[in-house]
Design a protein around this motif. Structure first.
Motif, PDB file in Angstrom:
ATOM      1  N   UNK A   1     -28.763 -13.358   4.093  1.00 28.72           N
ATOM      2  CA  UNK A   1     -30.057 -12.920   4.627  1.00 28.72           C
ATOM      3  C   UNK A   1     -30.268 -13.421   6.056  1.00 28.72           C
ATOM      4  N   UNK A   2     -29.459 -12.955   7.015  1.00 29.48           N
ATOM      5  CA  UNK A   2     -29.682 -13.391   8.404  1.00 29.48           C
ATOM      6  C   UNK A   2     -30.586 -12.459   9.190  1.00 29.48           C
ATOM      7  N   UNK A   3     -31.245 -11.504   8.506  1.00 34.51           N
ATOM      8  CA  UNK A   3     -32.042 -10.418   9.094  1.00 34.51           C
ATOM      9  C   UNK A   3     -31.110  -9.336   9.618  1.00 34.51           C
ATOM     10  N   UNK A   4     -31.674  -8.162   9.919  1.00 37.11           N
ATOM     11  CA  UNK A   4     -30.824  -7.022  10.284  1.00 37.11           C
ATOM     12  C   UNK A   4     -30.271  -7.139  11.700  1.00 37.11           C
ATOM     13  N   UNK A   5     -30.723  -8.141  12.479  1.00 31.56           N
ATOM     14  CA  UNK A   5     -30.132  -8.376  13.797  1.00 31.56           C
ATOM     15  C   UNK A   5     -29.117  -9.521  13.767  1.00 31.56           C
ATOM     16  N   UNK A   6     -28.823 -10.001  12.572  1.00 36.16           N
ATOM     17  CA  UNK A   6     -27.746 -10.958  12.312  1.00 36.16           C
ATOM     18  C   UNK A   6     -27.945 -12.342  12.932  1.00 36.16           C
ATOM     19  N   UNK A   7     -28.537 -12.433  14.139  1.00 40.01           N
ATOM     20  CA  UNK A   7     -28.870 -13.729  14.747  1.00 40.01           C
ATOM     21  C   UNK A   7     -27.658 -14.661  14.809  1.00 40.01           C
ATOM     22  N   UNK A   8     -26.518 -14.163  15.259  1.00 36.26           N
ATOM     23  CA  UNK A   8     -25.311 -14.999  15.352  1.00 36.26           C
ATOM     24  C   UNK A   8     -25.617 -16.257  16.191  1.00 36.26           C
ATOM     25  N   UNK A   9     -25.215 -17.459  15.695  1.00 37.88           N
ATOM     26  CA  UNK A   9     -24.216 -17.723  14.655  1.00 37.88           C
ATOM     27  C   UNK A   9     -24.773 -17.947  13.252  1.00 37.88           C
ATOM     28  N   UNK A  10     -26.014 -17.502  12.968  1.00 41.99           N
ATOM     29  CA  UNK A  10     -26.614 -17.749  11.663  1.00 41.99           C
ATOM     30  C   UNK A  10     -25.754 -17.269  10.487  1.00 41.99           C
ATOM     31  N   UNK A  11     -25.129 -16.058  10.544  1.00 39.98           N
ATOM     32  CA  UNK A  11     -24.346 -15.621   9.379  1.00 39.98           C
ATOM     33  C   UNK A  11     -23.256 -16.613   8.980  1.00 39.98           C
ATOM     34  N   UNK A  12     -22.597 -17.222   9.970  1.00 35.31           N
ATOM     35  CA  UNK A  12     -21.489 -18.115   9.618  1.00 35.31           C
ATOM     36  C   UNK A  12     -21.952 -19.562   9.459  1.00 35.31           C
ATOM     37  N   UNK A  13     -23.126 -19.896   9.989  1.00 38.33           N
ATOM     38  CA  UNK A  13     -23.704 -21.232   9.780  1.00 38.33           C
ATOM     39  C   UNK A  13     -24.310 -21.312   8.381  1.00 38.33           C
ATOM     40  N   UNK A  14     -24.742 -20.156   7.870  1.00 35.56           N
ATOM     41  CA  UNK A  14     -25.395 -20.119   6.571  1.00 35.56           C
ATOM     42  C   UNK A  14     -24.670 -20.847   5.451  1.00 35.56           C
ATOM     43  N   UNK A  15     -23.355 -20.598   5.243  1.00 39.00           N
ATOM     44  CA  UNK A  15     -22.665 -21.316   4.150  1.00 39.00           C
ATOM     45  C   UNK A  15     -22.663 -22.828   4.354  1.00 39.00           C
ATOM     46  N   UNK A  16     -22.482 -23.298   5.585  1.00 40.84           N
ATOM     47  CA  UNK A  16     -22.458 -24.742   5.829  1.00 40.84           C
ATOM     48  C   UNK A  16     -23.819 -25.379   5.591  1.00 40.84           C
ATOM     49  N   UNK A  17     -24.902 -24.605   5.747  1.00 43.70           N
ATOM     50  CA  UNK A  17     -26.243 -25.143   5.553  1.00 43.70           C
ATOM     51  C   UNK A  17     -26.807 -24.812   4.180  1.00 43.70           C
ATOM     52  N   UNK A  18     -25.932 -24.240   3.301  1.00 43.24           N
ATOM     53  CA  UNK A  18     -26.344 -23.991   1.923  1.00 43.24           C
ATOM     54  C   UNK A  18     -27.263 -22.796   1.743  1.00 43.24           C
ATOM     55  N   UNK A  19     -27.305 -21.883   2.747  1.00 46.67           N
ATOM     56  CA  UNK A  19     -28.208 -20.735   2.618  1.00 46.67           C
ATOM     57  C   UNK A  19     -27.577 -19.603   1.814  1.00 46.67           C
ATOM     58  N   UNK A  20     -26.295 -19.387   1.964  1.00 48.83           N
ATOM     59  CA  UNK A  20     -25.557 -18.398   1.159  1.00 48.83           C
ATOM     60  C   UNK A  20     -24.114 -18.834   1.126  1.00 48.83           C
ATOM     61  N   UNK A  21     -23.348 -18.175   0.230  1.00 49.81           N
ATOM     62  CA  UNK A  21     -21.978 -18.612   0.029  1.00 49.81           C
ATOM     63  C   UNK A  21     -21.003 -17.907   0.960  1.00 49.81           C
TER      64      UNK A  21
END
Lengths: 515, 174
Positions: free
Chosen positions: A112-132
């Protein structure tokens, strides 16, 4: 229904399914703000937020545009003597919807990084426990398929449909120079494959790093993240600055190209519904100038998405973005004058098609002032990141959607052999416009009150704004539900409707008057 | 309500939209009643329309000049505040800044994109600046009103984005 029309019909129907999914998720958002203001459903909200954006923009609006524009482009095909492409549109349909399904599956698993992806959120997400990591890889594959469809398959299909090949002949180019409708479609074909290439390549690099096929140290220095303090185990694959420059070069110009296509539709359709004996625009030359100006100025205007990167953006880059953004406004002003003068001179016949197109264009102009505020740098620093920006984004997308709905009303007799009932069409247009305007003003007021976008819960008077958004959202959704029920019913004898065209005939050329 | 900043933005947007709605519905009503023939003085009409638009642009840009102070740091001596953002918190050092003195904020992030959005004691957004990992953004601002200033993240950063809030003080130094 002939084969090309059948594929267009499938694209349109599939778009309606994605609209429905995006719409349900969209109603969920203000409902949570209104009835769970303590913030007890943050994860659900993030998932719904991302799903709403992806489903509405790519699944719904983009796909509706594809289905109708390929139909519209066929009117040019007669002159080439070629038959419309068969494989390309099917691959386009498959890749686009396949990619969206993968994105939806990833979203349901928490991506769930929003439809604009907000990079680097998609790849930071697993390290911060937001998604796998699994949903991340699923999403990256989905994004790759969607990008291929949006950037390469669709322009190719559109070009082959319009010109019989990937580029126009001299004769076709001479004709396009006098036709703003065709020129608008050609703008997408020319712009997007080039402007989307940087982000496509950078996204491929990110994917390769995520899969372990590349190491960040192997990347060239200009896209390697600079050394600096970072959290342990967090290291964006590429420098977010060049990635975001490439991303907004693509995303901004995709929205602009869709807007130019919508304006092309306005230019093409409105003259067909005037009372003039032969359909004609007030000034085709002004229309061509507007489309050309819009296309050229839209490209550097993307920098207005990066105003808040105050030190990182070079000063000239920001100034150029502001000036270019204003030039796109001039292009819209030219268009408004041209269409207004056409209506003044030739009058208008009452029909849902031009009402939708003109309603969408009016929303586009109303939102235009807000867009110009946000494109002015100092204003942007006081409004960016709030619901004020959401008011702009949502309204411009609804405006483009209304214009394409108008095209659907226009093409429906040729597609399915019978016209949509006009009275229901008027109701559909009126409720859609009212709902859209209500959401626009609510978001504007909420944004001016400083409520952040994409945030849950909304602070301050957030629940009140949530109720208002929900009411106008329900009104908007109700209008679409009534339309879909009407659309999918078996044909009824026409009452107050134009004389139906014979079934089985190809779609009317956009140069031909409807019966 | 003060007619400047975000309040001025939405009121002017409301005003312009109502004018456009009125003009559009008026034109639509006339068009549905029949054709009117060529515009009486087309070049005058064109010039008026584009002139109005250009005035609008001038007005929007001129009205924003007073906020142009939220810009790159200049040579003038200023206090410095270090702001570091991460999911979903801030470290702001120091937590108190002087009023009527230029303050330079040095903003960065430890993980993903965030922003440093500052609201005055009346909850009006004063400015927002991006916080990006591997980069430092610098913004210079002069606070004129003492009080508690709220900081919110205005760049979506995940599930906790809505709760990424903190505050700092602006004090009038003797």
């Amino acid at each position: 229904m002939a084969r090309p029309e059948r594929l267009s019909w499938w694209l349109i129907l599939t778009a309606l399914v994605w609209f429905a999914a995006g719409g349900i998720l969209g109603l969920f958002l203000p409902a949570l703000q209104a009835f769970l203001p303590q913030g007890g459903a943050a994860r659900l909200y993030a998932i719904a937020l991302t799903g709403h954006g992806v489903a509405f923009v790519f699944g719904g609006l983009f796909q509706l545009m594809v289905g109708l524009s390929l139909l519209q482009a066929r009117s040019c095909m007669e002159e080439t003597g070629s038959s419309p492409p068969r494989l390309l549109p099917r691959w386009l349909y498959g890749l686009l919807n396949g990619g969206l399904i993968l994105l939806a599956l990833a979203n349901l698993q928490g991506f769930a990084p929003s439809y604009t992806l907000m990079y680097p959120l998609p790849t930071v997400g697993p390290a911060r426990g937001m998604w796998g990591r699994g949903p991340l890889i699923l999403a990256l594959v989905g994004i790759a398929l969607v990008l291929l469809a949006v950037l390469y398959l669709y322009p190719a299909a559109l070009a082959r449909t319009m010109w019989g090949r990937l580029y126009p002949s001299r004769r076709q180019w001479e004709r396009m120079r006098r036709d703003p409708g065709m020129l608008g479609m050609a703008a997408y074909v020319g712009m997007m494959p080039i402007l989307g290439l940087p982000v496509f390549l950078l996204a491929a690099v990110v994917f390769a790093v995520v899969l372990g096929l590349l190491r960040p140290e192997q990347l060239p220095s200009w896209c390697r993240i600079p050394l600096g303090p970072l959290l342990p185990q967090i290291r964006p694959e590429v420098d977010p600055w060049p990635f975001n420059v490439a991303f907004w070069l693509f995303a901004h110009n995709l929205m602009e190209a869709m807007g130019i296509m919508a304006l092309a539709a306005v230019y093409a359709l409105v003259p067909l519904y005037t009372r003039a004996p032969t359909p004609r625009l007030y000034s085709p030359g002004m229309g061509v100038l507007a489309v050309g100006l819009y296309t050229l100025s839209a490209i550097p205007a993307f920098g207005h998405h990066l105003y808040t990167m105050i030190s990182t953006s070079p000063p000239g880059f920001t100034a150029l973005a502001q000036a270019a953004s204003w030039l796109t406004g001039f292009a819209a002003a030219f268009t408004a004058f041209n269409i207004g003068a056409t209506l003044w001179r030739d009058g208008l016949r009452l029909h849902p098609a031009p009402l939708f197109v003109l309603g969408g264009f009016l929303l586009y102009l109303i939102d235009g002032f807000v867009a110009l505020q946000l494109a002015t740098r100092a204003w942007n620093l006081r409004l960016h990141g709030t619901l004020y920006v959401t008011a702009h984004t949502m309204t411009i997308l609804i405006a483009v959607g209304m214009i394409w709905l108008g095209m659907l009303y226009h093409h429906h007799p040729g597609l399915r052999g019978w016209p949509l009932e006009a009275r229901r069409g008027f109701l559909h247009a009126g409720l859609t416009f009212l709902g859209a305007l209500g959401m626009f003003y609510t978001l504007l007021r909420a944004g001016a009150a400083g409520i952040p976008r994409r945030a849950y819960p909304w602070p301050g008077d957030g629940p009140g704004f949530g109720v208002a958004m929900l009411l106008f959202g329900v009104l908007f959704a109700l209008a679409q539900v009534l339309f879909v029920v009407h659309l999918l019913r078996p044909p009824q004898p026409a009452t107050i409707a134009p004389r139906p065209s014979p079934s089985g005939e190809p779609s009317p050329s956009l140069q031909q008057r409807p019966a | 309500m003060r007619l400047e900043g975000p309040d001025g933005a939405w009121i002017s947007a409301l005003g312009i939209s109502l004018l456009l709605l009125g003009a559009a519905f008026g034109l639509l009503w006339r068009a549905l009643r029949g054709a009117r023939g060529d515009l009486p003085r087309p070049w005058v009409a064109r010039g008026l329309w584009l002139g109005l638009f250009a005035l609008l642009g001038l007005g929007l840009n001129l009205s924003s000049l007073r906020w142009a102070q939220a810009e790159r740091p200049q040579a003038e001596e200023a206090s410095t505040v270090e702001v570091v953002a991460w999911t979903w918190n801030y470290r702001i050092v120091p937590r108190s800044v002087p009023a009527d003195t230029p303050v330079v904020f040095r903003v960065s992030s430890l993980d993903t994109l965030h922003s440093f959005g500052v609201y005055d004691p009346h909850n009006r957004l004063l400015f927002t600046v991006m916080a990006m990992p591997g980069h430092e953004e610098r913004l210079r601002f002069r606070f004129t009103e003492p009080g508690r200033y709220t900081v919110r993240c205005l760049e979506y950063c995940g599930v906790g984005h809505g709760r990424m809030v903190t505050e700092f003080l602006v004090e009038r130094r003797k």
